[in-house]
Design an enzyme around this catalytic site. Structure first.
Site, PDB file in Angstrom:
ATOM      1  N   THR A 100       2.824   2.155  -2.161  1.00 60.92           N
ATOM      2  CA  THR A 100       4.124   1.861  -2.775  1.00 60.92           C
ATOM      3  C   THR A 100       4.113   2.187  -4.265  1.00 60.92           C
ATOM      4  O   THR A 100       5.170   2.404  -4.849  1.00 60.92           O
ATOM      5  CB  THR A 100       4.471   0.368  -2.609  1.00 60.92           C
ATOM      6  OG1 THR A 100       3.302  -0.387  -2.918  1.00 60.92           O
ATOM      7  CG2 THR A 100       4.913   0.055  -1.197  1.00 60.92           C
ATOM      8  N   ASP A 101       2.912   2.224  -4.877  1.00 57.74           N
ATOM      9  CA  ASP A 101       2.885   2.328  -6.350  1.00 57.74           C
ATOM     10  C   ASP A 101       3.492   3.636  -6.849  1.00 57.74           C
ATOM     11  O   ASP A 101       4.315   3.639  -7.765  1.00 57.74           O
ATOM     12  CB  ASP A 101       1.478   2.069  -6.931  1.00 57.74           C
ATOM     13  CG  ASP A 101       0.390   3.016  -6.471  1.00 57.74           C
ATOM     14  OD1 ASP A 101       0.641   3.834  -5.555  1.00 57.74           O
ATOM     15  OD2 ASP A 101      -0.720   2.951  -7.041  1.00 57.74           O
ATOM     16  N   SER A 104     -13.585   4.581  -8.654  1.00 54.08           N
ATOM     17  CA  SER A 104     -13.182   5.625  -9.613  1.00 54.08           C
ATOM     18  C   SER A 104     -12.380   5.033 -10.767  1.00 54.08           C
ATOM     19  O   SER A 104     -12.639   5.344 -11.932  1.00 54.08           O
ATOM     20  CB  SER A 104     -12.413   6.745  -8.910  1.00 54.08           C
ATOM     21  OG  SER A 104     -11.267   6.228  -8.285  1.00 54.08           O
ATOM     22  N   GLY A 106     -16.548   5.102  -2.219  1.00 52.77           N
ATOM     23  CA  GLY A 106     -15.826   5.620  -1.053  1.00 52.77           C
ATOM     24  C   GLY A 106     -15.424   4.532  -0.078  1.00 52.77           C
ATOM     25  O   GLY A 106     -15.163   4.784   1.090  1.00 52.77           O
ATOM     26  N   ALA A 107     -15.372   3.293  -0.556  1.00 52.52           N
ATOM     27  CA  ALA A 107     -15.041   2.177   0.337  1.00 52.52           C
ATOM     28  C   ALA A 107     -13.620   1.682   0.102  1.00 52.52           C
ATOM     29  O   ALA A 107     -13.193   0.697   0.682  1.00 52.52           O
ATOM     30  CB  ALA A 107     -16.036   1.038   0.133  1.00 52.52           C
ATOM     31  N   GLY A 108     -12.889   2.371  -0.779  1.00 53.31           N
ATOM     32  CA  GLY A 108     -11.508   1.968  -1.042  1.00 53.31           C
ATOM     33  C   GLY A 108     -11.405   0.815  -2.030  1.00 53.31           C
ATOM     34  O   GLY A 108     -10.376   0.154  -2.115  1.00 53.31           O
ATOM     35  N   GLU A 121       0.846  -1.203   0.000  1.00 55.83           N
ATOM     36  CA  GLU A 121       0.000   0.000   0.000  1.00 55.83           C
ATOM     37  C   GLU A 121       0.877   1.246   0.000  1.00 55.83           C
ATOM     38  O   GLU A 121       1.891   1.300   0.714  1.00 55.83           O
ATOM     39  CB  GLU A 121      -0.890  -0.047   1.253  1.00 55.83           C
ATOM     40  CG  GLU A 121      -2.279   0.443   1.043  1.00 55.83           C
ATOM     41  CD  GLU A 121      -3.097  -0.432   0.094  1.00 55.83           C
ATOM     42  OE1 GLU A 121      -3.123  -0.131  -1.120  1.00 55.83           O
ATOM     43  OE2 GLU A 121      -3.711  -1.397   0.556  1.00 55.83           O
ATOM     44  N   ASP A 179      -4.395   0.958  -9.324  1.00 53.52           N
ATOM     45  CA  ASP A 179      -5.826   0.685  -9.465  1.00 53.52           C
ATOM     46  C   ASP A 179      -6.200   0.458 -10.926  1.00 53.52           C
ATOM     47  O   ASP A 179      -6.886  -0.505 -11.272  1.00 53.52           O
ATOM     48  CB  ASP A 179      -6.656   1.860  -8.908  1.00 53.52           C
ATOM     49  CG  ASP A 179      -6.382   2.079  -7.435  1.00 53.52           C
ATOM     50  OD1 ASP A 179      -5.753   1.204  -6.814  1.00 53.52           O
ATOM     51  OD2 ASP A 179      -6.780   3.135  -6.916  1.00 53.52           O
ATOM     52  N   SER A 233     -11.856   1.299  -5.249  1.00 51.53           N
ATOM     53  CA  SER A 233     -11.490   1.935  -6.501  1.00 51.53           C
ATOM     54  C   SER A 233     -12.614   1.971  -7.529  1.00 51.53           C
ATOM     55  O   SER A 233     -12.418   1.654  -8.703  1.00 51.53           O
ATOM     56  CB  SER A 233     -10.250   1.261  -7.079  1.00 51.53           C
ATOM     57  OG  SER A 233      -9.541   2.244  -7.741  1.00 51.53           O
TER      58      SER A 233
HETATM   59  C1  GLA Z   1      -5.262   4.691  -3.932  1.00 52.24           C
HETATM   60  C2  GLA Z   1      -4.504   5.064  -5.208  1.00 52.24           C
HETATM   61  C3  GLA Z   1      -3.495   3.986  -5.591  1.00 52.24           C
HETATM   62  C4  GLA Z   1      -2.610   3.604  -4.413  1.00 52.24           C
HETATM   63  C5  GLA Z   1      -3.438   3.359  -3.161  1.00 52.24           C
HETATM   64  C6  GLA Z   1      -2.588   3.167  -1.937  1.00 52.24           C
HETATM   65  O1  GLA Z   1      -6.071   3.573  -4.157  1.00 52.24           O
HETATM   66  O2  GLA Z   1      -5.407   5.267  -6.270  1.00 52.24           O
HETATM   67  O3  GLA Z   1      -2.737   4.425  -6.695  1.00 52.24           O
HETATM   68  O4  GLA Z   1      -1.626   4.569  -4.193  1.00 52.24           O
HETATM   69  O5  GLA Z   1      -4.350   4.413  -2.888  1.00 52.24           O
HETATM   70  O6  GLA Z   1      -1.818   2.032  -2.064  1.00 52.24           O
END
Ligand code: GLA
Length: 383
Positions: free
Chosen positions: A35-36, A126, A120-122, A33, A170, A124
């Site tokens: 790290t990208d 979006s 909004g739950a992480g 997490e 993502d 992605s």
């Molecule tokens: C979000 C970003 C990703 C990544 C994560 C954290 O999802 O869109 O690119 O940086 O947070 O790992």
């Protein structure tokens, strides 16, 4: 009626018959997490929750959108693309702007989209939206973009139209995933390897804190800058350093007096998390899910204490799992400050897990948390 048919029907009701249909998944990340954007390693996969798109050219100089779940409409002239004040529309306009910026002619079209990825739950949603429209337009107008080009332009759409300086994880996961596999992605070279996950006795379970990660974009961009500060300091000390990927722990330790405490914590977290992703892939290769789960916990503690992107609710959910039988690993997932935890749970303890979490945790509005068991699915495709 299935979700894909609901979206198609809504399109035909509002616009015209026979649109093309695309489905674009949400994603999880097992480990790796923040790290990208530091050119490091991640281990994500798409899941079996989707945004569905119905799209068709309309013969007008206009793009017309309907966000089915929000029952909200937006249309704009195809002659002039610029950000607007509807957040959801910006993800779509951002994609169009990127393609237009490459000199593509994008005739007017109609689009209805909606699905079952919680917002909004992480997870992605979006990236699922960006990649879904990018895929649909590429298909519809034969633009000839590769999957990688679609991922990169969707990422840029997020930078320029949503204001989040996200990494590539993502969009890459959303487009490149395969069912039953996770992707080990090297975010520097974009080399990637699919690892099959034998999930016959395990489940990936997400628990939603119910906290929307509203701090996420400002704090996210701040973390990016903090890491860059670390890189800038070390660049002066050693040649050939372009990102934290080129940095060793020794170099940080040797120069620690040049860092303020915050920057030191951020940088050491990133180096340690990259090590954990590599170790986690070794665990997968050996089928050692117990050790894999321990790395997930370590990742969470790093995100909580050193990278400081967790929140009380995420910490509570992880803490609750620590003494539970059959939970191999748990951690916050995604950008942080809310959203979901990801948990690796043995199937024969699943009911117990759900029961204990529901008994012990309430969302900020005092309801039971949503708990999703998900399977690892393929990337964006025709539906
Ligand atoms: C979000 C970003 C990703 C990544 C994560 C954290 O999802 O869109 O690119 O940086 O947070 O790992």
């Amino acid at each position: 009626m299935s979700m894909v048919n609901q979206i198609k029907q809504a399109f035909e009701k509002h616009f015209s018959p026979a649109p093309i249909m695309v489905k674009s998944p949400g994603r999880v990340n097992l480990i790796g997490e923040h790290t990208d954007y530091n050119n490091g390693f991640v281990l994500p996969s798409a899941i079996d929750k989707y945004v569905y798109f119905a799209v068709k050219p309309n013969g007008l100089d206009e793009y017309r959108f309907l966000a089915y779940d929000l029952n909200s409409r937006f249309s704009t002239s195809s002659r002039r693309i610029e950000p607007c004040d509807k957040p959801w529309a910006n993800y779509l306009l951002g994609v169009i702007a990127q393609m237009a910026g490459h000199g593509k002619n994008i005739p007017g079209f109609d689009c209805v989209f909606g699905g079952n990825i919680p917002m909004g739950a992480g997870l992605s949603s979006s990236a699922a939206i960006e990649c879904g429209l990018a895929y649909a337009l590429n298909h519809l107008y034969n633009f000839g973009y590769s999957q990688l080009e679609l991922a990169l332009l969707s990422q840029k759409a997020e930078h320029e139209y949503a204001g989040v300086q996200c990494g590539i994880m993502d969009q890459f996961a959303v487009l490149f995933s395969r069912s039953d596999h996770v992707i080990k992605l090297d975010c520097q070279s974009l080399d990637h390897e699919h690892y099959k996950l034998d999930m016959s006795h395990l489940s990936i379970v997400l628990v939603n804190t119910g906290v929307k990660h509203s701090l996420a974009s400002s704090e996210y961009n701040r973390r990016r800058m903090e890491c860059q500060k670390g890189v800038d300091i070390l660049k002066r000390e050693s040649d050939g350093i372009r990102s934290l990927r080129d940095v060793s722990m020794d170099l940080i330790v040797k120069n620690r007096h040049k860092f303020d405490e915050t920057i030191l914590k951020r940088c050491t977290y990133v180096l340690e998390e990259n090590e954990r992703v590599i170790a986690a892939c070794d665990c997968l290769a050996n089928g050692d899910f117990n050790a894999f789960g321990q790395l997930m916990y370590q990742s969470h503690y790093g995100l909580r204490d050193k990278y400081q992107v967790s929140c009380a609710e995420l910490d509570r959910l992880v803490e609750l799992t620590e003494p539970m039988d059959g939970v191999l690993g748990a951690r916050m997932m995604g950008g942080g400050f809310g959203g979901c935890t990801i948990n690796l749970v043995e199937n024969n303890h699943l009911d117990n897990f759900k029961q204990l979490i529901t008994n012990e945790y309430k969302t900020p509005d005092s309801s039971n948390p949503e708990i999703y068991t998900c399977t690892l699915g393929g990337g964006t495709r025709l539906a």
